[in-house]
Design an enzyme around this catalytic site. Sequence first.
Site, PDB file in Angstrom:
ATOM      1  CD  GLN A 159     -51.368 -18.000  32.832  1.00 57.04           C
ATOM      2  OE1 GLN A 159     -51.081 -17.203  33.735  1.00 57.04           O
ATOM      3  NE2 GLN A 159     -51.225 -17.682  31.557  1.00 57.04           N
TER       4      GLN A 159
ATOM      5  CG  ASP B 251     -61.810 -21.946  29.397  1.00 58.80           C
ATOM      6  OD1 ASP B 251     -61.371 -20.811  29.111  1.00 58.80           O
ATOM      7  OD2 ASP B 251     -61.299 -22.986  28.935  1.00 58.80           O
TER       8      ASP B 251
ATOM      9  CG  HIS C  88     -54.237 -20.398  37.559  1.00 56.71           C
ATOM     10  ND1 HIS C  88     -54.085 -19.326  36.719  1.00 56.71           N
ATOM     11  CD2 HIS C  88     -53.064 -20.524  38.230  1.00 56.71           C
ATOM     12  CE1 HIS C  88     -52.880 -18.818  36.885  1.00 56.71           C
ATOM     13  NE2 HIS C  88     -52.230 -19.531  37.792  1.00 56.71           N
TER      14      HIS C  88
ATOM     15  N   GLY D 292     -51.865 -16.198  24.171  1.00 56.83           N
ATOM     16  CA  GLY D 292     -52.968 -15.444  24.776  1.00 56.83           C
ATOM     17  C   GLY D 292     -52.831 -15.223  26.260  1.00 56.83           C
ATOM     18  CB  THR D 293     -50.746 -15.712  28.901  1.00 50.00           C
ATOM     19  OG1 THR D 293     -50.592 -15.307  30.265  1.00 50.00           O
ATOM     20  CG2 THR D 293     -49.423 -16.121  28.315  1.00 50.00           C
ATOM     21  CB  SER D 294     -51.332 -10.226  30.159  1.00 45.25           C
ATOM     22  OG  SER D 294     -51.619 -10.792  31.449  1.00 45.25           O
TER      23      SER D 294
ATOM     24  CG  ASN E 199     -50.713 -11.596  23.397  1.00 42.78           C
ATOM     25  OD1 ASN E 199     -51.620 -10.832  23.084  1.00 42.78           O
ATOM     26  ND2 ASN E 199     -50.455 -11.947  24.647  1.00 42.78           N
TER      27      ASN E 199
ATOM     28  CD  GLU F 124     -53.192  -5.132  23.133  1.00 44.10           C
ATOM     29  OE1 GLU F 124     -54.369  -4.775  22.945  1.00 44.10           O
ATOM     30  OE2 GLU F 124     -52.607  -5.040  24.244  1.00 44.10           O
TER      31      GLU F 124
HETATM   32  C1  BV8 Z   1     -48.911 -17.961  44.374  1.00 42.86           C
HETATM   33  C2  BV8 Z   1     -58.120 -18.582  38.992  1.00 42.86           C
HETATM   34  C3  BV8 Z   1     -47.637 -18.623  46.289  1.00 42.86           C
HETATM   35  C4  BV8 Z   1     -59.286 -17.834  39.469  1.00 42.86           C
HETATM   36  C5  BV8 Z   1     -56.254 -17.077  38.714  1.00 42.86           C
HETATM   37  C6  BV8 Z   1     -46.653  -9.012  43.542  1.00 42.86           C
HETATM   38  C7  BV8 Z   1     -45.775  -9.182  42.499  1.00 42.86           C
HETATM   39  C8  BV8 Z   1     -45.682 -10.406  41.837  1.00 42.86           C
HETATM   40  C9  BV8 Z   1     -46.493 -11.472  42.199  1.00 42.86           C
HETATM   41  C10 BV8 Z   1     -47.382 -11.287  43.224  1.00 42.86           C
HETATM   42  C11 BV8 Z   1     -47.467 -10.063  43.897  1.00 42.86           C
HETATM   43  N1  BV8 Z   1     -48.423 -10.192  44.844  1.00 42.86           N
HETATM   44  C12 BV8 Z   1     -48.933 -11.441  44.796  1.00 42.86           C
HETATM   45  C13 BV8 Z   1     -48.295 -12.117  43.823  1.00 42.86           C
HETATM   46  C14 BV8 Z   1     -48.533 -13.535  43.436  1.00 42.86           C
HETATM   47  C15 BV8 Z   1     -49.828 -13.646  42.641  1.00 42.86           C
HETATM   48  C16 BV8 Z   1     -49.781 -12.791  41.409  1.00 42.86           C
HETATM   49  O1  BV8 Z   1     -49.148 -13.129  40.427  1.00 42.86           O
HETATM   50  N2  BV8 Z   1     -50.472 -11.634  41.453  1.00 42.86           N
HETATM   51  C17 BV8 Z   1     -50.470 -10.758  40.293  1.00 42.86           C
HETATM   52  C18 BV8 Z   1     -51.863 -10.176  40.096  1.00 42.86           C
HETATM   53  C19 BV8 Z   1     -49.447  -9.673  40.541  1.00 42.86           C
HETATM   54  N3  BV8 Z   1     -49.938 -15.032  42.254  1.00 42.86           N
HETATM   55  C20 BV8 Z   1     -50.537 -15.908  43.071  1.00 42.86           C
HETATM   56  O2  BV8 Z   1     -51.075 -15.595  44.104  1.00 42.86           O
HETATM   57  C21 BV8 Z   1     -50.467 -17.359  42.648  1.00 42.86           C
HETATM   58  N4  BV8 Z   1     -50.073 -18.156  43.765  1.00 42.86           N
HETATM   59  O3  BV8 Z   1     -48.073 -17.161  44.039  1.00 42.86           O
HETATM   60  O4  BV8 Z   1     -48.786 -18.776  45.457  1.00 42.86           O
HETATM   61  C22 BV8 Z   1     -47.713 -19.715  47.276  1.00 42.86           C
HETATM   62  C23 BV8 Z   1     -46.707 -20.673  47.294  1.00 42.86           C
HETATM   63  C24 BV8 Z   1     -46.768 -21.698  48.220  1.00 42.86           C
HETATM   64  C25 BV8 Z   1     -47.842 -21.782  49.118  1.00 42.86           C
HETATM   65  C26 BV8 Z   1     -48.870 -20.838  49.075  1.00 42.86           C
HETATM   66  C27 BV8 Z   1     -48.818 -19.791  48.148  1.00 42.86           C
HETATM   67  C28 BV8 Z   1     -51.835 -17.844  42.217  1.00 42.86           C
HETATM   68  C29 BV8 Z   1     -52.261 -17.124  40.962  1.00 42.86           C
HETATM   69  C30 BV8 Z   1     -53.557 -17.748  40.447  1.00 42.86           C
HETATM   70  C31 BV8 Z   1     -54.678 -16.761  40.566  1.00 42.86           C
HETATM   71  N5  BV8 Z   1     -55.877 -17.322  39.946  1.00 42.86           N
HETATM   72  N6  BV8 Z   1     -57.312 -17.683  38.183  1.00 42.86           N
HETATM   73  C32 BV8 Z   1     -60.240 -17.651  38.330  1.00 42.86           C
HETATM   74  O5  BV8 Z   1     -59.794 -17.643  37.155  1.00 42.86           O
HETATM   75  O6  BV8 Z   1     -61.425 -17.465  38.629  1.00 42.86           O
HETATM   76  S1  BV8 Z   1     -55.369 -16.021  37.762  1.00 42.86           S
HETATM   77  C33 BV8 Z   1     -56.390 -15.440  36.529  1.00 42.86           C
HETATM   78  O7  BV8 Z   1     -55.813 -14.252  36.028  1.00 42.86           O
HETATM   79  C34 BV8 Z   1     -56.435 -16.342  35.333  1.00 42.86           C
HETATM   80  O8  BV8 Z   1     -56.454 -17.692  35.660  1.00 42.86           O
HETATM   81  C35 BV8 Z   1     -55.204 -15.951  34.569  1.00 42.86           C
HETATM   82  O9  BV8 Z   1     -54.126 -16.746  34.954  1.00 42.86           O
HETATM   83  C36 BV8 Z   1     -54.929 -14.574  35.037  1.00 42.86           C
HETATM   84  C37 BV8 Z   1     -55.112 -13.651  33.886  1.00 42.86           C
HETATM   85  O10 BV8 Z   1     -53.956 -13.816  33.090  1.00 42.86           O
HETATM   86  P1  BV8 Z   1     -54.078 -14.133  31.533  1.00 42.86           P
HETATM   87  O11 BV8 Z   1     -54.605 -15.494  31.345  1.00 42.86           O
HETATM   88  O12 BV8 Z   1     -52.769 -13.811  30.939  1.00 42.86           O
HETATM   89  O13 BV8 Z   1     -55.199 -13.173  31.007  1.00 42.86           O
HETATM   90  P2  BV8 Z   1     -55.100 -11.621  30.753  1.00 42.86           P
HETATM   91  O14 BV8 Z   1     -56.492 -11.132  30.621  1.00 42.86           O
HETATM   92  O15 BV8 Z   1     -54.182 -11.020  31.773  1.00 42.86           O
HETATM   93  O16 BV8 Z   1     -54.358 -11.485  29.344  1.00 42.86           O
HETATM   94  C38 BV8 Z   1     -54.995 -11.921  28.179  1.00 42.86           C
HETATM   95  C39 BV8 Z   1     -53.942 -11.893  27.089  1.00 42.86           C
HETATM   96  O17 BV8 Z   1     -54.518 -12.428  25.903  1.00 42.86           O
HETATM   97  C40 BV8 Z   1     -53.470 -10.494  26.759  1.00 42.86           C
HETATM   98  O18 BV8 Z   1     -52.061 -10.492  26.610  1.00 42.86           O
HETATM   99  C41 BV8 Z   1     -54.147 -10.184  25.411  1.00 42.86           C
HETATM  100  O19 BV8 Z   1     -53.327  -9.378  24.584  1.00 42.86           O
HETATM  101  C42 BV8 Z   1     -54.272 -11.566  24.825  1.00 42.86           C
HETATM  102  N7  BV8 Z   1     -55.403 -11.746  23.905  1.00 42.86           N
HETATM  103  C43 BV8 Z   1     -56.644 -11.217  24.014  1.00 42.86           C
HETATM  104  N8  BV8 Z   1     -57.411 -11.684  22.998  1.00 42.86           N
HETATM  105  C44 BV8 Z   1     -56.630 -12.516  22.266  1.00 42.86           C
HETATM  106  C45 BV8 Z   1     -55.356 -12.563  22.841  1.00 42.86           C
HETATM  107  N9  BV8 Z   1     -54.355 -13.310  22.339  1.00 42.86           N
HETATM  108  C46 BV8 Z   1     -54.621 -14.033  21.236  1.00 42.86           C
HETATM  109  N10 BV8 Z   1     -55.834 -14.046  20.627  1.00 42.86           N
HETATM  110  C47 BV8 Z   1     -56.853 -13.311  21.113  1.00 42.86           C
HETATM  111  N11 BV8 Z   1     -58.047 -13.331  20.500  1.00 42.86           N
END
Ligand code: BV8
Length: 230
Positions: free
Chosen positions: A90, A93, A108, A167-169, A193, A195
């Site tokens: 996801q 980088d 992504h 490493g994904t939430s 993860n 957490e």
């Molecule tokens: C789509 C690119 C349809 C940009 C990104 C309502 C309910 C449900 C879904 C939706 C909703 N409203 C809208 C939606 C859909 C939406 C969505 O999911 N929204 C969320 C916010 C609710 N999704 C979309 O829009 C997707 N597209 O659905 O399209 C469609 C179909 C056909 C035609 C047209 C459209 C597109 C989603 C992509 C968005 N772009 N990134 C950029 O990065 O600049 S998402 C962006 O946030 C990242 O890429 C990443 O994917 C996301 C963050 O998630 P994580 O990677 O999990 O990171 P996070 O910080 O959350 O968690 C980190 C984890 O690591 C934690 O658990 C932590 O505990 C752990 N951690 C921390 N340190 C460590 C560790 N683990 C291990 N070791 C460590 N050291």
Amino acid sequence: MTLGIVILTGAGISAESGLSTFRGAEGMWEGHRVAEVATPEGFAANPPVVQRFYNGLRRRLADVEPSVAHSALARLEHELGPHNVHLVTQNVDDLHQRAGSTAITAMHGELRQIRHTATGEVRSWTQDVPETDTTWRPNVVWFGERTIGLAEITEKLSSAGMFVAIGTSGTVYPANQFAAIAKAAGAITVEINIEPTDAPFDRRIVGSAVQCVPPFVERLVQCYRRVRRH
Ligand code: BV8
């Protein structure tokens, strides 16, 4: 018959390389509202803010290195073969690529690419994009946009023997559906993860990617070598 190991990584695997994760203050991201910098509407409304945001993220890539967790996943692909291991990230980088993984779907998009807003042409790009440019945009998937390679990913999940989320939430759709798809196909599902999330994984390994991924990969490689000898 392949082993069908599908790995999904999120921002957590790059945290120990120095890149920030996203789950800071809800909806905020590097001091910006997600809607402002990671949606097509945000780009249409204020291209310079978005270009400046991504120019900053792109520049930061020069300051970070892959961690031993990225390298361990590249080793796994090297030892078991790209037909047995597929990495879905996801992250936008380039740390998996620089660590040596090749069987990758960057679902992504990638910071080190730009896309022509009219033709869809994608180019490798490491420089700043002029802030007033609306012809070339970052080749990343914004919220509300279709993710990359979803059909291929779903196909691999449907025949997976093991699914590992690192490493994904699990907050972003459709990546947060992958564990359930793999489980329905009979795969063993594992979460690594710092957490644990509340998603229904078969196994949870709680700890950082740097601590947990290398030994996890070592165990898989040893198991694979034993099976290969028989
Ligand atoms: C789509 C690119 C349809 C940009 C990104 C309502 C309910 C449900 C879904 C939706 C909703 N409203 C809208 C939606 C859909 C939406 C969505 O999911 N929204 C969320 C916010 C609710 N999704 C979309 O829009 C997707 N597209 O659905 O399209 C469609 C179909 C056909 C035609 C047209 C459209 C597109 C989603 C992509 C968005 N772009 N990134 C950029 O990065 O600049 S998402 C962006 O946030 C990242 O890429 C990443 O994917 C996301 C963050 O998630 P994580 O990677 O999990 O990171 P996070 O910080 O959350 O968690 C980190 C984890 O690591 C934690 O658990 C932590 O505990 C752990 N951690 C921390 N340190 C460590 C560790 N683990 C291990 N070791 C460590 N050291």
